[in-house]
Design a protein around this motif. Structure first.
Motif, short mmCIF file in Angstrom:
data_model
loop_
_atom_site.label_atom_id
_atom_site.label_comp_id
_atom_site.label_asym_id
_atom_site.label_seq_id
_atom_site.Cartn_x
_atom_site.Cartn_y
_atom_site.Cartn_z
N LEU A 6 0.86 -1.19 0.00
CA LEU A 6 0.00 0.00 0.00
C LEU A 6 0.89 1.23 0.00
O LEU A 6 1.70 1.42 0.91
CB LEU A 6 -0.91 0.00 1.24
CG LEU A 6 -1.86 1.18 1.38
CD1 LEU A 6 -2.90 1.20 0.27
CD2 LEU A 6 -2.57 1.14 2.75
N ASN A 7 0.78 2.04 -1.05
CA ASN A 7 1.62 3.24 -1.19
C ASN A 7 3.10 2.90 -1.09
O ASN A 7 3.89 3.62 -0.46
CB ASN A 7 1.24 4.29 -0.14
CG ASN A 7 -0.19 4.78 -0.31
OD1 ASN A 7 -0.74 4.76 -1.41
ND2 ASN A 7 -0.80 5.20 0.79
N PRO A 11 1.31 -2.99 3.99
CA PRO A 11 0.11 -2.37 4.56
C PRO A 11 -0.12 -2.81 6.01
O PRO A 11 0.22 -3.93 6.40
CB PRO A 11 -1.00 -2.87 3.65
CG PRO A 11 -0.51 -4.20 3.17
CD PRO A 11 0.98 -4.06 3.04
N GLU A 14 -4.88 -2.38 9.96
CA GLU A 14 -5.94 -1.38 10.05
C GLU A 14 -6.29 -0.84 8.66
O GLU A 14 -7.47 -0.68 8.32
CB GLU A 14 -5.51 -0.23 10.96
CG GLU A 14 -5.39 -0.57 12.43
CD GLU A 14 -4.11 -1.34 12.76
OE1 GLU A 14 -4.02 -1.89 13.86
OE2 GLU A 14 -3.20 -1.40 11.88
N ALA A 15 -5.28 -0.58 7.83
CA ALA A 15 -5.53 -0.06 6.49
C ALA A 15 -6.24 -1.09 5.63
O ALA A 15 -7.19 -0.77 4.91
CB ALA A 15 -4.22 0.37 5.83
N ALA A 18 -9.83 -1.32 6.67
CA ALA A 18 -10.62 -0.18 6.17
C ALA A 18 -10.97 -0.36 4.70
O ALA A 18 -12.10 -0.08 4.27
CB ALA A 18 -9.85 1.12 6.37
N ILE A 19 -10.02 -0.85 3.91
CA ILE A 19 -10.26 -1.08 2.48
C ILE A 19 -11.32 -2.15 2.29
O ILE A 19 -12.24 -2.02 1.48
CB ILE A 19 -8.96 -1.47 1.77
CG1 ILE A 19 -8.00 -0.29 1.75
CG2 ILE A 19 -9.24 -1.95 0.35
CD1 ILE A 19 -6.61 -0.64 1.26
N THR A 22 -14.83 -0.75 3.50
CA THR A 22 -15.39 0.33 2.68
C THR A 22 -15.67 -0.12 1.25
O THR A 22 -16.71 0.21 0.67
CB THR A 22 -14.40 1.52 2.63
OG1 THR A 22 -14.11 1.92 3.98
CG2 THR A 22 -15.01 2.69 1.88
N THR A 88 -7.83 3.32 -3.65
CA THR A 88 -8.80 3.20 -2.57
C THR A 88 -8.77 4.46 -1.71
O THR A 88 -7.92 5.34 -1.92
CB THR A 88 -8.47 1.99 -1.68
OG1 THR A 88 -7.32 2.29 -0.86
CG2 THR A 88 -8.15 0.75 -2.52
N ASP A 89 -9.64 4.53 -0.74
CA ASP A 89 -9.62 5.67 0.19
C ASP A 89 -8.33 5.70 1.00
O ASP A 89 -7.93 6.76 1.51
CB ASP A 89 -10.82 5.58 1.15
CG ASP A 89 -12.11 6.07 0.50
OD1 ASP A 89 -12.02 6.94 -0.39
OD2 ASP A 89 -13.19 5.59 0.88
N GLU A 90 -7.68 4.56 1.14
CA GLU A 90 -6.46 4.48 1.93
C GLU A 90 -5.20 4.72 1.11
O GLU A 90 -4.12 4.86 1.67
CB GLU A 90 -6.37 3.09 2.60
CG GLU A 90 -7.52 2.76 3.53
CD GLU A 90 -7.56 3.70 4.71
OE1 GLU A 90 -6.50 3.95 5.32
OE2 GLU A 90 -8.67 4.19 5.05
N GLY A 91 -5.35 4.75 -0.20
CA GLY A 91 -4.19 4.94 -1.07
C GLY A 91 -4.17 3.91 -2.18
O GLY A 91 -5.19 3.30 -2.52
#
Length: 254
Positions: A6-7, A11, A14-15, A18-19, A22, A88-91
């Protein structure tokens, strides 16, 4: 084995949670061979367009350079792989898994009236297509082909469809995802002189067509042996045309 970043980093739980909860975003999928990809610019353009649609941001050159570096980082030493890039909202979530070889066995599909929301985008709202795939399998088919309520042919669950009318490749015009492989084939067919056209195709016309094929990142032309009770048995010219064109498509560095 699947590897996820992730990014550009491992990851956090928690991230990822969330993905998963959501389930908002969009993605593109590609096959990497020898560290290269066919249609890299089209994959990047798809992501840019969807960013504007779903996140209100088109990105810039720095974003593209950073994304390419993240894909290379996630690949590591792998030269051949399947890569999924999801916003995603998290990246940016990049998933790397084993390469998928082109399938060779023809498939049988059934039609289903279903229109994906935001059909021009490859997004995370996939329950409808997954349900169609599952119920088609339960009914003894391999996959599903979507139709509009008026019988307009749209797309497969995760593929575009192509037909052969006896003289040329026919690609449906409809609200659907313009797959990267399909767009690359259009250019390649034009460059190599293979006859093709885009027009509306309806369910009642299918018995008059001679062949059908599924197009996605796994195959430029997987033979569709039957749609519902309509059997296609003159597939050679269609699959030859698609594969001949595909063999001319260049590979791009990531």
């Amino acid at each position: 084995m699947r590897h996820i970043e992730l990014n550009g980093q491992a990851p956090s739980v928690e991230a990822l949670s969330a993905i998963a909860v959501t389930n908002y975003g969009h993605y593109t999928s590609m096959q990497v061979r020898d560290g290269r990809v066919r249609g890299m610019a089209l994959h990047l353009a798809r992501l840019d367009d969807a960013n504007e649609k779903f996140f209100g941001d088109r990105g810039d050159v720095d974003d593209e350079l950073r994304l390419r570096s993240w894909i290379r980082h996630a690949l590591g030493d792998r030269q051949d792989a399947s890569v999924r890039v999801a916003y995603t909202d998290e990246g940016v979530l990049i998933s790397v898994s084993d390469p998928v070889e082109e399938p060779v066995e023809p498939i049988r599909v059934r039609t289903e009236v279903y229109e994906r929301p935001w059909p021009e985008q490859k997004h995370a709202a996939t329950m409808g297509l997954r349900y169609a795939y599952r119920t088609a399998r339960e009914a003894g088919y391999d996959d599903a082909l979507f139709l509009a309520p008026d019988g307009l042919v749209l797309e497969g669950t995760a593929w575009n469809v192509a037909f052969w009318d006896g003289g040329q490749v026919v690609l449906p015009v409809a609200p659907m995802l313009k797959g990267v492989t399909m767009v690359l084939l259009q250019v390649a067919m034009s460059m190599t002189g293979i006859p093709w056209t885009m027009r509306q195709v309806r369910r009642e016309e299918l018995p008059d067509l001679l062949a059908a094929a599924a197009i996605n990142s796994h195959s430029p032309g997987l033979r569709v042996a039957a749609i519902d009770d309509i059997v296609f048995d003159e597939h050679e010219k269609l699959t030859e045309a698609l594969h001949t064109a595909w063999d001319t498509v260049p590979w791009d560095d990531i």
